[in-house]
Design a protein around this motif. Structure first.
Motif, PDB file in Angstrom:
ATOM      1  N   THR A  97       0.827  -1.215   0.000  1.00  0.00           N
ATOM      2  CA  THR A  97       0.000   0.000   0.000  1.00  0.00           C
ATOM      3  C   THR A  97       0.853   1.254   0.000  1.00  0.00           C
ATOM      4  O   THR A  97       0.394   2.326   0.392  1.00  0.00           O
ATOM      5  CB  THR A  97      -0.931   0.013   1.228  1.00  0.00           C
ATOM      6  OG1 THR A  97      -0.140  -0.016   2.432  1.00  0.00           O
ATOM      7  CG2 THR A  97      -1.871  -1.174   1.222  1.00  0.00           C
ATOM      8  N   ARG A  99       2.462   3.030  -2.600  1.00  0.00           N
ATOM      9  CA  ARG A  99       2.285   4.047  -3.637  1.00  0.00           C
ATOM     10  C   ARG A  99       0.822   4.319  -3.906  1.00  0.00           C
ATOM     11  O   ARG A  99      -0.037   3.475  -3.706  1.00  0.00           O
ATOM     12  CB  ARG A  99       2.972   3.596  -4.936  1.00  0.00           C
ATOM     13  CG  ARG A  99       4.476   3.521  -4.857  1.00  0.00           C
ATOM     14  CD  ARG A  99       5.074   3.346  -6.231  1.00  0.00           C
ATOM     15  NE  ARG A  99       4.668   4.428  -7.131  1.00  0.00           N
ATOM     16  CZ  ARG A  99       4.978   4.476  -8.434  1.00  0.00           C
ATOM     17  NH1 ARG A  99       5.666   3.501  -8.977  1.00  0.00           N
ATOM     18  NH2 ARG A  99       4.581   5.479  -9.176  1.00  0.00           N
ATOM     19  N   GLY A 100       0.576   5.536  -4.394  1.00  0.00           N
ATOM     20  CA  GLY A 100      -0.755   5.890  -4.843  1.00  0.00           C
ATOM     21  C   GLY A 100      -1.537   6.715  -3.847  1.00  0.00           C
ATOM     22  O   GLY A 100      -1.518   6.452  -2.645  1.00  0.00           O
ATOM     23  N   TYR A 118      -0.799   3.711  -8.918  1.00  0.00           N
ATOM     24  CA  TYR A 118      -0.503   2.601  -8.018  1.00  0.00           C
ATOM     25  C   TYR A 118       0.370   1.589  -8.748  1.00  0.00           C
ATOM     26  O   TYR A 118       0.427   1.565  -9.975  1.00  0.00           O
ATOM     27  CB  TYR A 118      -1.793   1.934  -7.535  1.00  0.00           C
ATOM     28  CG  TYR A 118      -2.676   2.862  -6.728  1.00  0.00           C
ATOM     29  CD1 TYR A 118      -2.649   2.846  -5.342  1.00  0.00           C
ATOM     30  CD2 TYR A 118      -3.534   3.758  -7.365  1.00  0.00           C
ATOM     31  CE1 TYR A 118      -3.444   3.698  -4.596  1.00  0.00           C
ATOM     32  CE2 TYR A 118      -4.340   4.616  -6.632  1.00  0.00           C
ATOM     33  CZ  TYR A 118      -4.290   4.585  -5.250  1.00  0.00           C
ATOM     34  OH  TYR A 118      -5.078   5.447  -4.535  1.00  0.00           O
ATOM     35  N   ARG A 123      -1.921  -3.974  -6.789  1.00  0.00           N
ATOM     36  CA  ARG A 123      -2.563  -3.401  -7.975  1.00  0.00           C
ATOM     37  C   ARG A 123      -2.799  -4.474  -9.031  1.00  0.00           C
ATOM     38  O   ARG A 123      -3.882  -4.546  -9.629  1.00  0.00           O
ATOM     39  CB  ARG A 123      -1.697  -2.292  -8.554  1.00  0.00           C
ATOM     40  CG  ARG A 123      -2.262  -1.756  -9.869  1.00  0.00           C
ATOM     41  CD  ARG A 123      -1.239  -1.042 -10.700  1.00  0.00           C
ATOM     42  NE  ARG A 123      -1.702  -0.936 -12.080  1.00  0.00           N
ATOM     43  CZ  ARG A 123      -1.100  -0.196 -13.002  1.00  0.00           C
ATOM     44  NH1 ARG A 123      -0.026   0.499 -12.702  1.00  0.00           N
ATOM     45  NH2 ARG A 123      -1.562  -0.165 -14.219  1.00  0.00           N
ATOM     46  N   ALA A 223      -8.812   1.965  -8.693  1.00  0.00           N
ATOM     47  CA  ALA A 223      -7.932   2.826  -7.905  1.00  0.00           C
ATOM     48  C   ALA A 223      -8.610   3.263  -6.612  1.00  0.00           C
ATOM     49  O   ALA A 223      -7.967   3.373  -5.568  1.00  0.00           O
ATOM     50  CB  ALA A 223      -7.528   4.052  -8.733  1.00  0.00           C
ATOM     51  N   LYS A 230      -5.744   1.048   1.309  1.00  0.00           N
ATOM     52  CA  LYS A 230      -4.555   1.672   1.895  1.00  0.00           C
ATOM     53  C   LYS A 230      -4.908   2.440   3.156  1.00  0.00           C
ATOM     54  O   LYS A 230      -4.220   2.335   4.184  1.00  0.00           O
ATOM     55  CB  LYS A 230      -3.919   2.610   0.868  1.00  0.00           C
ATOM     56  CG  LYS A 230      -2.724   3.384   1.402  1.00  0.00           C
ATOM     57  CD  LYS A 230      -2.126   4.284   0.339  1.00  0.00           C
ATOM     58  CE  LYS A 230      -0.947   5.078   0.885  1.00  0.00           C
ATOM     59  NZ  LYS A 230      -0.336   5.947  -0.162  1.00  0.00           N
TER      60      LYS A 230
END
Length: 285
Positions: A97, A99-100, A118, A123, A223, A230
Motif C-alpha cells: 500500500t 504508492r498511490g 498505483y 494493484r 484505484a 490503503k
C-alpha cells in the motif's frame, strides 16, 4: 530474579489484552470488505496473528506466575515466530500500500483516483479481470453509490453542493465519471455528455448512467478500492506496531524469567558461584 517473573506476567497480560484489538482490527477489515474495500484475503492473517498472540500470552502468563519451565519454553519458542510473522505482516502491508493517492481537483473537496498512480502486487491482483469481477460485484452489491444520493427539499442537491462533498475513494472512483471526462452533473450518479465531447481517458467511454453499471468497469473504480484499502490498513498498522514493540519487550523479559525458572528448578540460589578450582587441593582446611 523473581521480579522478572512478575514483570513477564504483567506484560503477557497486557499483550493478551492487546491481542483483542488485533483480532478486532481483522474483523473490522472484514466488515469493511463487505461494504467498501471488498478485499477479504488480507484480514485473515491478521486475525490468525491476533489469536496466536492471545494463546501464547496465556502460556507466558501461566509460565511466569507458576514458574512452569515448560510453558515458558513454549512461550519463547512460539513467540519468536509470532514476532517474526507480525514484522513480516507489517512490512508486507506497508509495501503493498506504499504508492498511490488521490489527485486533488480545483474547486472540489473530493479527489479523483487513477490506477496508474498505483503499482505492485496489490494493484496487479485488483486489476486482474477475473478477480475484479468479484470485487466490482461486491462493490455493486454494497449499494455504496446509491447511498451517496442527497436531496434538498425533495430535489437532488446542486452541483455546487456536490463539489463540496467529501467522497470516499470508492464513491469518487466508482459512482461518478472522472472529472477530466467533462460530463455535466445531473445528480450524484447521473451525468450528461454535455456538448457531446468527452475526454480521451479510457474511463470516459466506460461510464454509464445505467445504475447497475456506472463506473464499476473503470480503472478509477479499481484505484478507489486500492485507496480505500490503503487507508484502512494504515490505521490497523499503527496498532500492530504498538503491539510489536510490547511483544519484543515482553520477549526479552520472558527470556530472563525463563532463566530464572531454570535456576529455581535446579535449586540454585541466585548468588551461587559457578566457578571451581581447576586443581582442587588434596587437603580441606
Amino acid at each position: 530474579m523473581r521480579a522478572s517473573n512478575h514483570l513477564i506476567g504483567l506484560l503477557n497480560f497486557i499483550t493478551f489484552l492487546l491481542s483483542l484489538p488485533i483480532i478486532g482490527g481483522g474483523v473490522w477489515l472484514s466488515s469493511r470488505a463487505n461494504t467498501t474495500d471488498c478485499l477479504k484475503f488480507l484480514q485473515w492473517p491478521l486475525i490468525g496473528i491476533g489469536v496466536a498472540i492471545m494463546v501464547v500470552s496465556l502460556a507466558g502468563f501461566g509460565g511466569a506466575c507458576y514458574r512452569n519451565t515448560f510453558l515458558m519454553w513454549f512461550y519463547l519458542f512460539v513467540m519468536f515466530f509470532v514476532i517474526g510473522a507480525l514484522v513480516g505482516f507489517i512490512i508486507f502491508a506497508y509495501a503493498v500500500t506504499e504508492r498511490g493517492s488521490g489527485r486533488p481537483l480545483p474547486n472540489r473537496n473530493y479527489f479523483d483516483y487513477y490506477l496508474q498512480d498505483y503499482s505492485g502486487w496489490l494493484r496487479d491482483r485488483v486489476a486482474d479481470d477475473t478477480y475484479w469481477a468479484k470485487i466490482s460485484s461486491c462493490v455493486r452489491d454494497s449499494k455504496a453509490c446509491q447511498k451517496i444520493a442527497r436531496t434538498v427539499s425533495g430535489v437532488p442537491e446542486t452541483v455546487d453542493m456536490f463539489y463540496l462533498r467529501h467522497l470516499t475513494p470508492v464513491e469518487s472512483g466508482c459512482c461518478k465519471p472522472p472529472t477530466v471526462c467533462g460530463y455535466v452533473y445531473v445528480n450524484e450518479t447521473m451525468w450528461d455528455f454535455g456538448g457531446g465531447l468527452v475526454g480521451a481517458e479510457p474511463d470516459c467511454g466506460r461510464w454509464s448512467n445505467d445504475q447497475g453499471q456506472l463506473c464499476y468497469a473503470c480503472d478509477s473504480c479499481k484505484a478507489g478500492v486500492l485507496a480505500s484499502l490503503k487507508k484502512s490498513w494504515r490505521k490497523v498498522s499503527v496498532i500492530n506496531i504498538i503491539v510489536l514493540i510490547i511483544l519484543v519487550i515482553s520477549y526479552v523479559v520472558g527470556y530472563a524469567a525463563f532463566r530464572n525458572n531454570r535456576r529455581i528448578d535446579n535449586d540454585e540460589p541466585a548468588s551461587t558461584a559457578r566457578m571451581t578450582k581447576s586443581k582442587p587441593s588434596w587437603f580441606n582446611i
